[in-house]
Design a protein around this motif. Structure first.
Motif, mmCIF file in Angstrom:
data_model
loop_
_atom_site.group_PDB
_atom_site.id
_atom_site.type_symbol
_atom_site.label_atom_id
_atom_site.label_comp_id
_atom_site.label_asym_id
_atom_site.label_seq_id
_atom_site.Cartn_x
_atom_site.Cartn_y
_atom_site.Cartn_z
ATOM 1 N N LYS A 140 0.853 -1.190 0.000
ATOM 2 C CA LYS A 140 0.000 0.000 0.000
ATOM 3 C C LYS A 140 0.883 1.233 0.000
ATOM 4 O O LYS A 140 1.811 1.341 0.794
ATOM 5 C CB LYS A 140 -0.896 -0.029 1.239
ATOM 6 C CG LYS A 140 -1.602 1.262 1.576
ATOM 7 C CD LYS A 140 -2.726 0.986 2.564
ATOM 8 C CE LYS A 140 -2.763 1.993 3.683
ATOM 9 N NZ LYS A 140 -3.844 1.699 4.650
ATOM 10 N N GLU A 147 -11.538 6.172 6.734
ATOM 11 C CA GLU A 147 -11.965 7.218 7.665
ATOM 12 C C GLU A 147 -13.485 7.415 7.739
ATOM 13 O O GLU A 147 -13.996 7.862 8.770
ATOM 14 C CB GLU A 147 -11.318 8.563 7.286
ATOM 15 C CG GLU A 147 -9.865 8.736 7.717
ATOM 16 C CD GLU A 147 -8.863 8.265 6.669
ATOM 17 O OE1 GLU A 147 -9.177 7.353 5.880
ATOM 18 O OE2 GLU A 147 -7.727 8.809 6.654
ATOM 19 N N GLU A 191 -7.862 3.728 -1.477
ATOM 20 C CA GLU A 191 -8.446 3.867 -0.139
ATOM 21 C C GLU A 191 -8.692 5.330 0.185
ATOM 22 O O GLU A 191 -7.800 6.171 0.018
ATOM 23 C CB GLU A 191 -7.468 3.237 0.865
ATOM 24 C CG GLU A 191 -7.940 3.233 2.314
ATOM 25 C CD GLU A 191 -6.929 2.542 3.243
ATOM 26 O OE1 GLU A 191 -6.024 1.845 2.750
ATOM 27 O OE2 GLU A 191 -7.041 2.722 4.464
#
Ligand SMILES: O=C(O)CCC(=O)c1ccccc1C(=O)O
Ligand SMILES: [Mg+2]
Length: 371
Positions: free
Chosen positions: A164, A242, A216
């Motif tokens: 990531k 989030e 993401e």
């Protein structure tokens, strides 16, 4: 059956990260958090870990608010209510709005205590079945593309199952294109930590070329509507981080088609019981799930590993090995990764021993609450 809790200990811990971690919001060098400990009358100890940072860049919670909410509200609620199962904690804490990371720090310790009282691994107590879990790694924004390529190379060689990469405007398409050129076969994803808006749609659409597993949280931390608009035009799957604080948030995000993947962080959703419910709902709707990370020390990491044994955690999480973060972790043995997998411990509770010496060395302050 009840879960007798006799005493709660809050230990404030400070640990230095091996390497600074940079996101679209800034750089972290050290971590402060609470190790929570719940004790029963038979000498069992359950452990939890708080995940809020010292400043509210990721969510509104901080180390200080975690302390305030635990000490002045949540521990009081535990004094006044009898628990029959760790799932009861959700109801007991319900009158206190949000503050999910504070709730989770205590709820996690109660889950560990419950598993130890019943002499079963936490993974089994949660209903998990995997004996080993796949893990990926999250790489912060690097000083140069060359540094990034070298860091990726290092972790690919260590066997991590997906990489990531943190992105932000000015550190996105060109960087990822270079990464893809050097690593044509590696599963790669990007995490923007809310650094974009719908005005950036053309730049985000360029990412579709790069065969990313997902992007993401590209848009605002409190949005699920614009994410739905973005997902409708983006080929790359969107993963929410989030924006997700509860089962209800997940239900709405699925209904709106705001994402096709969800990053579950135990602290962000208020604990293991809520995390479990979210994974159940995602399973029903065929939404892929993975376990996110908050740069946890060993206790939080152990909770993440246990949760990841549930069946809908089909994608590698951010739960990398202890040595990626710390010179010395607070658990024995430390979490190790072999060929991109972590073996799930089979001992009762979180399945790792607390390294008392290390914990003492990192403890800044300790408070005891008798129930
Ligand atoms: O390695 C980890 O623990 C997760 C790293 C990570 O990406 C992260 C770390 C701190 C805060 C937010 C995030 C995130 O997933 O957005
Ligand atoms: Mg994220």
């Amino acid at each position: 059956m009840t879960i007798p809790v006799k005493q709660i200990k809050l230990r404030r811990i400070k640990m230095m990260l091996n390497d600074p971690f940079t996101t679209s919001f800034g750089t972290m060098q050290e971590k402060e958090f609470f190790i929570t400990e719940v004790l029963d009358n038979d000498g069992n100890h359950g452990f939890g870990e708080s995940v809020a940072f010292t400043s509210p860049w990721y969510s509104e919670e901080t180390v200080e608010t975690n302390h305030h909410i635990m000490k002045d509200f949540l521990i009081q609620r535990l004094r006044k209510n009898i628990l029959h199962h760790p799932d009861d904690v959700l109801e007991v804490f319900k009158p206190i709005k949000r503050n999910n990371m504070a709730k989770s720090a205590l709820e996690g310790a109660i889950w560990d205590l419950y598993a130890k009282q019943n002499q079963i691994p936490l993974a089994e107590a949660l209903g998990g079945t995997k004996k080993e879990i796949d893990v990926g790694i999250s790489i912060g924004i690097q000083p140069s593309v060359n540094d990034l390529l070298q860091t990726i190379d290092h972790y690919v060689k260590e066997g991590y199952k997906r990489i990531k990469i943190k992105i932000k405007p000015g550190w996105d398409y060109d960087v990822l294109k270079e990464v893809r050129k050097h690593f044509p076969e590696t599963p790669i994803m990007a995490d923007a930590n809310s650094a974009y808006t719908l005005k950036d749609i053309d730049q985000l659409k360029k990412l579709d070329e790069l065969d990313l597993m997902m992007i993401e949280q590209p848009l605002a931390h409190n949005d699920i509507v614009d994410h739905a608009k973005l997902q409708a035009t983006l080929g790359t799957p969107i993963c929410l981080d989030e924006s997700i604080h509860s089962l209800e948030d997940v239900r709405k995000a699925i209904e709106l088609k705001s994402c096709s993947i969800i990053n579950i962080k135990i602290g962000r959703v208020g604990g293991l019981s809520e995390a479990k419910r979210i994974q159940d709902l995602c399973q029903k709707h065929d939404i892929d799930v993975w376990c996110g990370g908050m740069l946890e020390a060993g206790v939080g990491r152990a909770h993440n590993i246990a949760l990841t044994t549930l069946p809908q955690f089909v994608l590698p999480g951010d739960t990398a090995g202890s040595s990626r973060y710390w010179k010395k972790d607070i658990i024995k043995p430390e979490v190790t990764v072999h060929d991109g997998m972590i073996a799930v411990p089979d001992k009762p509770g979180i399945g790792y021993e607390i390294d008392d010496e290390a914990l003492d060395a990192f403890t800044v302050k300790e408070e005891i609450f008798n129930l």
